[in-house]
Design a protein around this motif. Sequence first.
Motif, PDB file in Angstrom:
ATOM      1  N   HIS A 212      12.165  18.708   0.303  1.00  0.00           N
ATOM      2  CA  HIS A 212      13.129  17.965   1.114  1.00  0.00           C
ATOM      3  C   HIS A 212      12.436  17.025   2.096  1.00  0.00           C
ATOM      4  N   GLU A 213      11.367  17.524   2.720  1.00  0.00           N
ATOM      5  CA  GLU A 213      10.713  16.732   3.761  1.00  0.00           C
ATOM      6  C   GLU A 213       9.917  15.548   3.204  1.00  0.00           C
ATOM      7  N   ASP A 214       9.771  15.475   1.882  1.00  0.00           N
ATOM      8  CA  ASP A 214       8.990  14.388   1.277  1.00  0.00           C
ATOM      9  C   ASP A 214       9.834  13.170   0.914  1.00  0.00           C
ATOM     10  N   LEU A 215      11.129  13.218   1.186  1.00  0.00           N
ATOM     11  CA  LEU A 215      12.011  12.115   0.799  1.00  0.00           C
ATOM     12  C   LEU A 215      11.626  10.822   1.509  1.00  0.00           C
ATOM     13  N   HIS A 216      11.537   9.732   0.733  1.00  0.00           N
ATOM     14  CA  HIS A 216      11.273   8.408   1.278  1.00  0.00           C
ATOM     15  C   HIS A 216      12.389   7.452   0.852  1.00  0.00           C
ATOM     16  N   LEU A 217      12.668   6.473   1.729  1.00  0.00           N
ATOM     17  CA  LEU A 217      13.736   5.522   1.448  1.00  0.00           C
ATOM     18  C   LEU A 217      13.198   4.095   1.483  1.00  0.00           C
ATOM     19  N   ALA A 218      13.950   3.201   0.841  1.00  0.00           N
ATOM     20  CA  ALA A 218      13.550   1.798   0.760  1.00  0.00           C
ATOM     21  C   ALA A 218      14.113   1.034   1.955  1.00  0.00           C
ATOM     22  N   LYS A 219      13.319   0.936   3.022  1.00  0.00           N
ATOM     23  CA  LYS A 219      13.757   0.167   4.178  1.00  0.00           C
ATOM     24  C   LYS A 219      12.537  -0.302   4.965  1.00  0.00           C
ATOM     25  N   ALA A 220      12.678  -1.474   5.560  1.00  0.00           N
ATOM     26  CA  ALA A 220      11.602  -2.045   6.369  1.00  0.00           C
ATOM     27  C   ALA A 220      12.043  -2.032   7.825  1.00  0.00           C
ATOM     28  N   SER A 221      11.605  -1.026   8.569  1.00  0.00           N
ATOM     29  CA  SER A 221      11.973  -0.894   9.977  1.00  0.00           C
ATOM     30  C   SER A 221      10.711  -0.895  10.834  1.00  0.00           C
ATOM     31  N   GLY A 222      10.887  -1.231  12.095  1.00  0.00           N
ATOM     32  CA  GLY A 222       9.778  -1.210  13.043  1.00  0.00           C
ATOM     33  C   GLY A 222       9.113  -2.555  13.198  1.00  0.00           C
ATOM     34  N   ASN A 223       9.514  -3.285  14.216  1.00  0.00           N
ATOM     35  CA  ASN A 223       8.954  -4.613  14.452  1.00  0.00           C
ATOM     36  C   ASN A 223       7.432  -4.536  14.541  1.00  0.00           C
ATOM     37  N   GLY A 224       6.752  -5.354  13.757  1.00  0.00           N
ATOM     38  CA  GLY A 224       5.296  -5.364  13.745  1.00  0.00           C
ATOM     39  C   GLY A 224       4.679  -4.494  12.684  1.00  0.00           C
ATOM     40  N   ASN A 225       5.461  -3.647  12.050  1.00  0.00           N
ATOM     41  CA  ASN A 225       4.916  -2.866  10.937  1.00  0.00           C
ATOM     42  C   ASN A 225       4.482  -3.802   9.817  1.00  0.00           C
ATOM     43  N   GLN A 226       3.437  -3.387   9.128  1.00  0.00           N
ATOM     44  CA  GLN A 226       2.824  -4.242   8.117  1.00  0.00           C
ATOM     45  C   GLN A 226       3.450  -4.017   6.736  1.00  0.00           C
ATOM     46  N   VAL A 227       3.543  -5.101   5.979  1.00  0.00           N
ATOM     47  CA  VAL A 227       4.077  -5.058   4.618  1.00  0.00           C
ATOM     48  C   VAL A 227       2.898  -5.193   3.659  1.00  0.00           C
ATOM     49  N   ILE A 228       2.710  -4.181   2.815  1.00  0.00           N
ATOM     50  CA  ILE A 228       1.556  -4.143   1.919  1.00  0.00           C
ATOM     51  C   ILE A 228       2.029  -4.141   0.470  1.00  0.00           C
ATOM     52  N   LEU A 229       1.491  -5.055  -0.302  1.00  0.00           N
ATOM     53  CA  LEU A 229       1.732  -5.098  -1.744  1.00  0.00           C
ATOM     54  C   LEU A 229       0.542  -4.444  -2.418  1.00  0.00           C
ATOM     55  N   TYR A 230       0.805  -3.462  -3.291  1.00  0.00           N
ATOM     56  CA  TYR A 230      -0.322  -2.792  -3.941  1.00  0.00           C
ATOM     57  C   TYR A 230       0.007  -2.489  -5.398  1.00  0.00           C
ATOM     58  N   GLY A 231      -1.050  -2.365  -6.192  1.00  0.00           N
ATOM     59  CA  GLY A 231      -0.889  -2.137  -7.623  1.00  0.00           C
ATOM     60  C   GLY A 231      -1.482  -3.279  -8.417  1.00  0.00           C
ATOM     61  N   ALA A 232      -0.864  -3.596  -9.533  1.00  0.00           N
ATOM     62  CA  ALA A 232      -1.378  -4.635 -10.423  1.00  0.00           C
ATOM     63  C   ALA A 232      -1.179  -6.015  -9.820  1.00  0.00           C
ATOM     64  N   ARG A 233      -1.965  -6.960 -10.306  1.00  0.00           N
ATOM     65  CA  ARG A 233      -1.807  -8.350  -9.880  1.00  0.00           C
ATOM     66  C   ARG A 233      -0.556  -8.959 -10.509  1.00  0.00           C
ATOM     67  N   THR A 234      -0.073 -10.002  -9.877  1.00  0.00           N
ATOM     68  CA  THR A 234       1.134 -10.682 -10.338  1.00  0.00           C
ATOM     69  C   THR A 234       0.763 -11.761 -11.347  1.00  0.00           C
ATOM     70  N   GLY A 235       1.449 -11.745 -12.490  1.00  0.00           N
ATOM     71  CA  GLY A 235       1.178 -12.719 -13.533  1.00  0.00           C
ATOM     72  C   GLY A 235       2.436 -13.443 -13.964  1.00  0.00           C
ATOM     73  N   GLY A 236       2.293 -14.210 -15.021  1.00  0.00           N
ATOM     74  CA  GLY A 236       3.421 -14.992 -15.525  1.00  0.00           C
ATOM     75  C   GLY A 236       4.321 -14.225 -16.457  1.00  0.00           C
ATOM     76  N   ASP A 237       3.979 -12.952 -16.769  1.00  0.00           N
ATOM     77  CA  ASP A 237       4.828 -12.177 -17.676  1.00  0.00           C
ATOM     78  C   ASP A 237       6.092 -11.742 -16.952  1.00  0.00           C
ATOM     79  N   GLY A 238       7.196 -11.847 -17.672  1.00  0.00           N
ATOM     80  CA  GLY A 238       8.453 -11.367 -17.106  1.00  0.00           C
ATOM     81  C   GLY A 238       9.026 -12.257 -16.026  1.00  0.00           C
ATOM     82  N   ILE A 239       8.732 -13.552 -16.045  1.00  0.00           N
ATOM     83  CA  ILE A 239       9.356 -14.438 -15.057  1.00  0.00           C
ATOM     84  C   ILE A 239      10.837 -14.567 -15.394  1.00  0.00           C
ATOM     85  N   GLY A 240      11.665 -14.056 -14.507  1.00  0.00           N
ATOM     86  CA  GLY A 240      13.096 -14.021 -14.780  1.00  0.00           C
ATOM     87  C   GLY A 240      13.456 -13.000 -15.833  1.00  0.00           C
ATOM     88  N   GLY A 241      12.520 -12.105 -16.168  1.00  0.00           N
ATOM     89  CA  GLY A 241      12.660 -11.184 -17.303  1.00  0.00           C
ATOM     90  C   GLY A 241      13.987 -10.496 -17.428  1.00  0.00           C
TER      91      GLY A 241
END
Length: 761
Positions: A212-241
Amino acid sequence: MADTAPAETIARLDTVAVAGADPDHEQPWAELGLKEDEYQRIREILGRRPTSSELAMYSVMWSEHCSYKSSKVHLKQFGEIPQETPVGKMLAGIGENAGVIDIGQGYAVTFKVESHNHPSYVEPYQGAATGVGGIVRDILAMGARPVAVMDPLRFGPLDADDTHRVLPGIVAGVGGYGNCLGLPNIGGEAVFDETYLGNPLVNALCVGVLKHEDLHLAKASGNGNQVILYGARTGGDGIGGVSVLASETFDADGPAKRPSVQVGDPFMEKLLIECTLELFRAGVVAGIQDLGGAGLSCATSELASAGDGGMRCELDRVPLRDSTLAPEEILMSESQERMMAVVEPGDVDAFMEICAKWDVEAVVIGEVTDTGRLEITWHGETVVDVPPRTVAHDGPVYERPYRRPDWQDALQEDRAESLPRPSTGEELRAALLKLVASPNLCDKSWITDQYDRYVLGNTVLAQPADSGMVRVDEETHLGVSVATDCNGRFAKLDPYAGAQLALAEAYRNVATGGARPLAVSDCLNFGSPEDPAVMWQFAEACRGLKDACVELGIPVTGGNVSLYNQTGETAILPTPVVAVLGVIDDVRRRTPSAFGAEGEAIVLLGTTREELSGSEWAHVEHGHLGGRPPVVDLGAERALAELLADVVGVATSAHDLSDGGLAQALAEAALQSGIGATVQLADVAADPFIGLFAESAGRAILTVPADRLAEVERLAASRGVPAHSIGTTGGDALTVDGAFGVPLSELRAAWTGTLPAALGR
């Protein structure tokens, strides 16, 4: 970091300032799938024309696939269903990446089923593979470890050339991606019908486990918190897919739009899973979102609108596989294996260290703000400045016209009960052999043998069992069971009842294994919403599913809508796939579907009626579809499920009756165990044919030791469930007294030979 943008790209950049100074610049809104009034509404929201990057974002986020603009008005009724389950409360529901439900002992389970239909027709392997990858990331984003997948599939006729093109690739894609991730595939379906020719359905389900305590939600809260993109690089596959491709009807010659289908890398996804789970354990994630349909457009707008409402991102910081991509292409790309996290400034170093440990690339691309705006820059120039909620949540809502089609009455009057039927023993025997060898009822090992069903060591039941079951806790043996079902023919005959029958069958399949049904996810696959007859089917199916969930007392936790599933004027059978999840306190006490031993009593539970319309017999023997589907009795379904829980530890096997009726259930239980059976049908139906092939709902067969038969009959009577002892297990044949017998060897040859003969293996 991305390579430096070419000077000419910056020179022709369509910035917010340029858009304000050049209001009459012609834009390709129609080519991006927007309607004229939608484009005008965007201009009203912004008070100017959109930049090309903003236009790209709105086009993918306001697509049918992402915005549910034709289905929202009908889906909202699922919110009327009580959100309590028989075990506990829902921890997260509709609107999140996936629903999360309490299963007791401090554990929660998240599960969801989604579609990847159109991409899988265009490029079968990658379309199916990335469908699995996408649903796995949805589960991961809730804070859960993915533990199993399932794949409800629909194809055109088995002998069609295009089926031979798409089926092997789709199956290989599902298996290849899931196997490389090390996730067991514990169930699903493979159904064949001519309406799916040119429009196969690839629905993918994932189950995840968390505390129960491990639940995470999709929200961006907290002024000044950093937004990090991680994982694979972005390519041209699936543009508008999937966001564009799944929002368009195919013409008779193929897809009307063929944007690049996403390309999956399951090994990168495996690293991403383990990295993300370690990030969760380290407590360095304040909010998280996977990048699936609509890519960065979705992740940035949804995180911002669900949080404090503001975010600023530098798009040129996004790591690229192709340095020539323009800002709008980066925003539309649906490249796989990417996540976006919101991290407090003091946790960024620890976050980066964990990513480096797993060899996962991570870059800070922005921060949370309190402006209420989503601002995106490209090399210092602002290319997006929008209210994020208008992109993510406040898209168009259409109340599409719908009406019962003129042909529905004639369809329902054309009853299969009036068709010529076998009467002699030899004719019944021939019908049984023909049905068990038919594409929809035959052995699916050709498909499931390509999947690893037992990796991780916690699979308790998998195909060909009625449901998939996995152990959650190795000490207490707490487990969960999942089944997916839908008979599209029933839904064509009566979409309200058809959706309820889909729910009832999945509910029953979970119960036969000994689990208590808890919650529902759905994947609603229909034709074009611009056809009033299709929208009537959709509206009726939603109403039917909602009413059934209310009566059974189980909530809808979330799901997916897939529209425009048709080729030319031919829509698919309405296919509201329903997934039911149940909990079992001790998986060691599960009830298998195969006969357990010789000399045991076979008990038929439920009422058999003369119900043949929409049946597999009518489909195979006569190519017929007409009449009304079997009667839905949800009270009887609930009573049957309660009885199946009562007999855990007493019954040695339990198998539901659905497609193919009693004959198919007996054949499967016998073939899976290698133990024959002899049955008498006088107490089931006056006509042996009805007893064998009717598809009445709310039924199951049990086997019990002879000395416990009376106990089971008493339990059935206490629940008000009709119970008939119809025979005994044993021998090497399936015998119907007074009619015919079939050696199991002959039955097995018919059952197992169909797919290998058709598909060449």
